[in-house]
Structure formats: C-alpha cells, structure tokens
Design a protein around this motif. Sequence first.
Motif, PDB file in Angstrom:
ATOM      1  N   LEU A 271       0.833  -1.114   0.019  1.00  0.00           N
ATOM      2  CA  LEU A 271       0.006  -0.012   0.045  1.00  0.00           C
ATOM      3  C   LEU A 271       0.920   1.292   0.058  1.00  0.00           C
ATOM      4  O   LEU A 271       0.530   2.256  -0.658  1.00  0.00           O
ATOM      5  CB  LEU A 271      -0.950  -0.051   1.227  1.00  0.00           C
ATOM      6  N   GLN A 272       2.068   1.168   0.894  1.00  0.00           N
ATOM      7  CA  GLN A 272       2.854   2.174   0.667  1.00  0.00           C
ATOM      8  C   GLN A 272       3.511   2.503  -0.477  1.00  0.00           C
ATOM      9  O   GLN A 272       3.991   3.770  -0.859  1.00  0.00           O
ATOM     10  CB  GLN A 272       3.878   2.118   1.944  1.00  0.00           C
TER      11      GLN A 272
ATOM     12  N   GLN B  61      -5.677  -0.555   7.182  1.00  0.00           N
ATOM     13  CA  GLN B  61      -6.520   0.581   7.252  1.00  0.00           C
ATOM     14  C   GLN B  61      -5.597   1.717   8.127  1.00  0.00           C
ATOM     15  O   GLN B  61      -5.807   2.984   7.914  1.00  0.00           O
ATOM     16  CB  GLN B  61      -7.670   0.563   8.136  1.00  0.00           C
ATOM     17  N   GLU B  62      -4.640   1.246   8.885  1.00  0.00           N
ATOM     18  CA  GLU B  62      -3.500   1.850   9.410  1.00  0.00           C
ATOM     19  C   GLU B  62      -2.854   2.875   8.345  1.00  0.00           C
ATOM     20  O   GLU B  62      -2.236   3.854   8.785  1.00  0.00           O
ATOM     21  CB  GLU B  62      -2.690   1.242  10.515  1.00  0.00           C
ATOM     22  N   VAL B  63      -2.795   2.392   7.320  1.00  0.00           N
ATOM     23  CA  VAL B  63      -2.143   2.836   6.133  1.00  0.00           C
ATOM     24  C   VAL B  63      -2.943   3.601   5.164  1.00  0.00           C
ATOM     25  O   VAL B  63      -2.699   4.697   4.678  1.00  0.00           O
ATOM     26  CB  VAL B  63      -1.208   1.656   5.422  1.00  0.00           C
ATOM     27  N   ASN B  64      -4.070   2.902   4.796  1.00  0.00           N
ATOM     28  CA  ASN B  64      -5.118   3.399   3.863  1.00  0.00           C
ATOM     29  C   ASN B  64      -6.363   2.940   4.209  1.00  0.00           C
ATOM     30  O   ASN B  64      -6.908   1.785   3.992  1.00  0.00           O
ATOM     31  CB  ASN B  64      -4.634   2.828   2.439  1.00  0.00           C
ATOM     32  N   LYS B  65      -6.995   3.787   4.732  1.00  0.00           N
ATOM     33  CA  LYS B  65      -8.516   3.241   5.258  1.00  0.00           C
ATOM     34  C   LYS B  65      -9.617   2.991   4.066  1.00  0.00           C
ATOM     35  O   LYS B  65     -10.484   2.393   4.583  1.00  0.00           O
ATOM     36  CB  LYS B  65      -9.152   4.589   6.097  1.00  0.00           C
ATOM     37  N   ASP B  66      -9.170   3.247   2.978  1.00  0.00           N
ATOM     38  CA  ASP B  66      -9.998   2.875   1.858  1.00  0.00           C
ATOM     39  C   ASP B  66      -9.389   1.661   0.892  1.00  0.00           C
ATOM     40  O   ASP B  66      -9.909   1.526  -0.299  1.00  0.00           O
ATOM     41  CB  ASP B  66     -10.311   4.155   0.849  1.00  0.00           C
ATOM     42  N   ALA B  67      -8.339   1.088   1.692  1.00  0.00           N
ATOM     43  CA  ALA B  67      -8.236  -0.056   0.758  1.00  0.00           C
ATOM     44  C   ALA B  67      -8.850  -1.165   0.507  1.00  0.00           C
ATOM     45  O   ALA B  67      -9.874  -1.416   1.263  1.00  0.00           O
ATOM     46  CB  ALA B  67      -6.805  -0.823   1.544  1.00  0.00           C
ATOM     47  N   TYR B  68      -9.133  -1.368  -0.786  1.00  0.00           N
ATOM     48  CA  TYR B  68      -9.853  -2.273  -1.357  1.00  0.00           C
ATOM     49  C   TYR B  68      -9.665  -3.791  -1.320  1.00  0.00           C
ATOM     50  O   TYR B  68      -8.510  -4.207  -1.805  1.00  0.00           O
ATOM     51  CB  TYR B  68     -10.464  -1.778  -2.769  1.00  0.00           C
ATOM     52  N   LEU B  69     -10.500  -4.773  -0.559  1.00  0.00           N
ATOM     53  CA  LEU B  69     -10.104  -5.909  -0.531  1.00  0.00           C
ATOM     54  C   LEU B  69     -11.261  -6.868  -1.374  1.00  0.00           C
ATOM     55  O   LEU B  69     -12.632  -6.804  -0.922  1.00  0.00           O
ATOM     56  CB  LEU B  69      -9.905  -6.386   0.882  1.00  0.00           C
ATOM     57  N   VAL B  70     -10.999  -7.655  -2.130  1.00  0.00           N
ATOM     58  CA  VAL B  70     -12.012  -8.584  -2.918  1.00  0.00           C
ATOM     59  C   VAL B  70     -11.312  -9.770  -2.778  1.00  0.00           C
ATOM     60  O   VAL B  70     -10.105 -10.091  -3.263  1.00  0.00           O
ATOM     61  CB  VAL B  70     -12.364  -8.130  -4.551  1.00  0.00           C
ATOM     62  N   GLY B  71     -12.094 -10.728  -2.223  1.00  0.00           N
ATOM     63  CA  GLY B  71     -11.763 -12.208  -1.936  1.00  0.00           C
ATOM     64  C   GLY B  71     -12.314 -13.234  -3.105  1.00  0.00           C
ATOM     65  O   GLY B  71     -13.329 -13.123  -3.473  1.00  0.00           O
ATOM     66  N   GLU B  72     -11.294 -14.218  -3.323  1.00  0.00           N
ATOM     67  CA  GLU B  72     -11.567 -15.359  -3.973  1.00  0.00           C
ATOM     68  C   GLU B  72     -12.263 -16.597  -2.903  1.00  0.00           C
ATOM     69  O   GLU B  72     -11.456 -17.031  -2.194  1.00  0.00           O
ATOM     70  CB  GLU B  72     -10.274 -15.816  -4.646  1.00  0.00           C
ATOM     71  N   ILE B  73     -13.686 -16.509  -2.897  1.00  0.00           N
ATOM     72  CA  ILE B  73     -14.286 -17.405  -2.095  1.00  0.00           C
ATOM     73  C   ILE B  73     -15.195 -18.307  -3.092  1.00  0.00           C
ATOM     74  O   ILE B  73     -16.353 -18.041  -3.415  1.00  0.00           O
ATOM     75  CB  ILE B  73     -15.068 -16.778  -1.123  1.00  0.00           C
TER      76      ILE B  73
END
Length: 523
Positions: free
Chosen positions: A213-214, A257-269
Amino acid sequence: MRGIAKRSRIGLLTLACVMLIVGCSKDMTKEPSNGNHGVFYEIFVRSFQDSNGDGIGDLNGVTAKLDYLKDLGIKGIWLTPIMTSPSYHGYDVSNYYEINPQFGTIADFQALTQEAHKRGIEVIMDLVVNHSSSENPWFVESSKDKNSPYRNWYTWAEDQGRPATGQSAAGDKAWHMKNGNHYLGIFSESMPDLNFDNPDVRKEIIKVGQFWLQKGADGFRLDAAKHVYEDFTDSKKDPKTSQKNVAWWKEFRAGLQEVNKDAYLVGEIWDSIAVIAPYLDHALNSGFNFDLAKTLISSANTETAGNIAFTLERTYGLYEKSSGGNFIDAPFLSNHDQTRVMSALQGNVDHAKMAAALLLTMPGNPFLYYGEEIGMLGMKPDEYLREPMVWKAAGGAGQTTWEAPRYNKEGAPNVEAQLKDANSLLNHYKKLIQWRNEEPALQGGKISEYKTSNTHIAAYVRGEGKDSLLVVHNLSGQEQVLDLSEDNVNTGYTKVKLSTSKGNKLDGGKLVVPAYSSLIVKK
C-alpha cells in the motif's frame, strides 16, 4: 488460483434456501456504495505487453497500455501475482517484498501506480497468503532447523505429534515430506501452508500488505481467501473454520487501514453466497460472485433469461444482513482459472455481446479478464487460459511470446482490427462501459426484478425513484415486444435513452427490442 489446485466447486445455492435466510422483504435489496465503483480489468502480466523485447509481459508494458484501458473506460486493474516466484503463474511466493525481476522492479511498480492514478485507475495486487513457495527462505529455514524461529511458521505433523494423514480441503494430498518430516501443503508440495495460528505469521502478512500500500497499491485481490484455516476435507463444513478465516481477514483489514483506510479487498471465495456473506462483515469489501457468473453465461448461451434480479435481491439481502451495508458485489464472467467466455459460448459473438451487456449492467464492480473484450478463446490446461494478449494481427513490438498459443493463433481477433470496426465486440464493450460510467444508477445502488412473461427478455430496474432506469436485454436472434404494463403497473418508463442497436421503438407502452440488443429506458 492455479490449475494444479483442485477446488470443490459448490453449485448454486437454491433460491428457496436463500429466502429462508433473509426472507422476501424488499427492504434489504440495496447494495450500498463504498466508493469503489467502476469496471476492473484483470491482467495476467506475463501475457499482456512486453516492454523490453524478451517476450515476457512486464509492468512497464502495463504502463504503456494504460491509455488503452482508460479509453476502454476501466477504473481499476487487478494484477495477477508479480512478487518473486519460481513458477510462471506466481501463486507461490518466494519473496513477498520483491517484484519478480522478469516483470521489473519496485520502481517500475510505483511508476505504474502513479500513471494509473493520473488516469483515474486504481491498482490492486494479487496477494497469496494461504501458503508461500517451498523456495521461500522462511520455509527453507523452517525445514532445516527445528529450533528456527520460522519452524512454527508452517505446520509440521511430527512437531504436533499427529499422523500425517487426511485429504486436503482442495482434494489433494495434504502432507508432504521434507528432511524426514511432514509439512502441510493443501494445494501442492511446492506450496507449504503458512500457520496462521502463529501471531508472528499474521503480523508479517499485515506488514506485507502495508508495504505494498505504501508503494502505491490501492488494495488486494485475496487468493484462496476461505482456505487460510480450511485445511482438510473434514474441516470444510465446520463453522469454526469459517469463523477463524473471517476473524483473520478482519485483523488484516484493520492493519491495512492504518495505512490506507480505503484499501479495497476482494476475496476469491469459490463457494455459495451463504459462505461468502460472513466475509463481508467488516473483513472484505467484496467476494467474487461465482454463482452469478454461471447464470450470466448460461442466459446468453441459451438465449433464455434467468431470474437474475430476483436472485440478486435475495443475495444482497443476505449480504446486507451480514455486513450492515458495507459491501459491494464483484460480478464477472471468467478469470484466469476458468474457460474463457468466448469458448464457453462456442465462439458466438452475438452471445458474447449479450453476456457483456448483462455483466456491465449489474451492480457492484464488474471484473473483466484481459482479452475478454476482443473475444479471446481459451480452455484448460491453465496455460491456455492465459495466452498472450493479441494486439495486432501481425504481432510486432510489444507482443508477448512466452507461450505458443493454442487457441489465439494467426487470424485470431485482435485489438487493432476491432478498434476500427464499429460493430466489433471491443467497441460493444466500450459502449457499455461508457453507459455505466455516465449513468449513476448503473453503478452502485439497487437492482429490482421487472416481471415479464417473455423468456427471451432479461429486464430489471436499476436505481430507485425518478432516477431509476429500466434495463432490457433481448437475448434472442428475433425481435421481441415487451408490454411495459404487463405485471408492472404504472412504472412510467417512457423514453429509450440508450440502445446497442437501431430499430427500437416505444409506443403506447409497447417496447420493440431488436434481436441481440440492450436498451436503457428512463422515466
């Protein structure tokens, strides 16, 4: 994930079962916005664009094609694994803090993200944490020295005093021998499972996510998200297993979220919606909608509309209940593990256009697999699902050559030719994505069933109130007429705003829909 991993593919959860869970109330049909709306484009980097003439696609090649993606209307790209790995596919990471040198450098990655952001395009990375590579120094040290601090980063049967028996949750051999001891690797001997019961492992993986993210990443596609704690066939149905997985992804998300509160996570489930739902409870933003992908392709292939909106209303009701509204769907047609759309549709371009139209009028963040927009073909084994992107008929500079194609040989559809053809599949995708980018109701919001007795017509309402849109698809090769008063009293849709083909007509409540076409009707 990868071809050598066998998956348990769960069929569609029956609609009756879903209705038992969430009921039939229409109070819970809204799929809320979380700011991540737009079409994402999956890139198998090795196959996309070669910037240095070695025949292998790379990060600078992706950067060189950002204007193509912007012109297509793409708002996000998903890069398949780019970290150091001994395999061609990269789903076994040997160093989580390096870029595979075949793809470039960290500086190249940062340049890519910066240029993407200038064009309004997000970049998410494939992150593989269920296991590492057997060549990862963590595992090498763990296998050599029982006193190593890395020993407990993996699961060794002898250390736990347990027999090295049992079938893996993926359907493969679970235990493998190294230096006289057995380690757990549910997907492959070359992919030893990381031990997430060890807090040091969890801290390290959070550190990995923060690191990227950084460096400019906007989030992650999480490989095998339900398998972090799902090791054996006898643990697959254990509710405690799912609870541990969800708890881990909540911990991971909090760390990011400590680095980017809007980080997008999409999971392969790769499972039913009932299994996906708990992961949307402040753990992941999205889970790929595998059930919907089957329905969309089947509808296009058979020219028969399924109960798409009716099913999604109930699906989103379950997601709403689990997440408190903090979710966004991730519809798609195919990916790097599945038969390409055009092959699934037996090369029928009309059906491919209708599958695209269905997908791109769904709620959420639709995902396109590279080459889908030009109708590339591909079937297993996996290498042939990931053939070089075809930019020009004659190849030339930038064309990747790491693999000789089986399905997309000379004469295959290519970008250059289709950009010049107004009726091409590529220009059809561009038109639909433009619609989506211009019409807020087609992005997030709501989907509602629009009843019709015509089985060739797929119709649904997107959005709410006066700003809602009626989406109508004629999946067949014959003109169809839809009576807008049939089973839909006082709907008030009176004007065709957008159409993929000429010949539509709306008069006296009767909507004429040309063959293989899609319409957007406004109030």
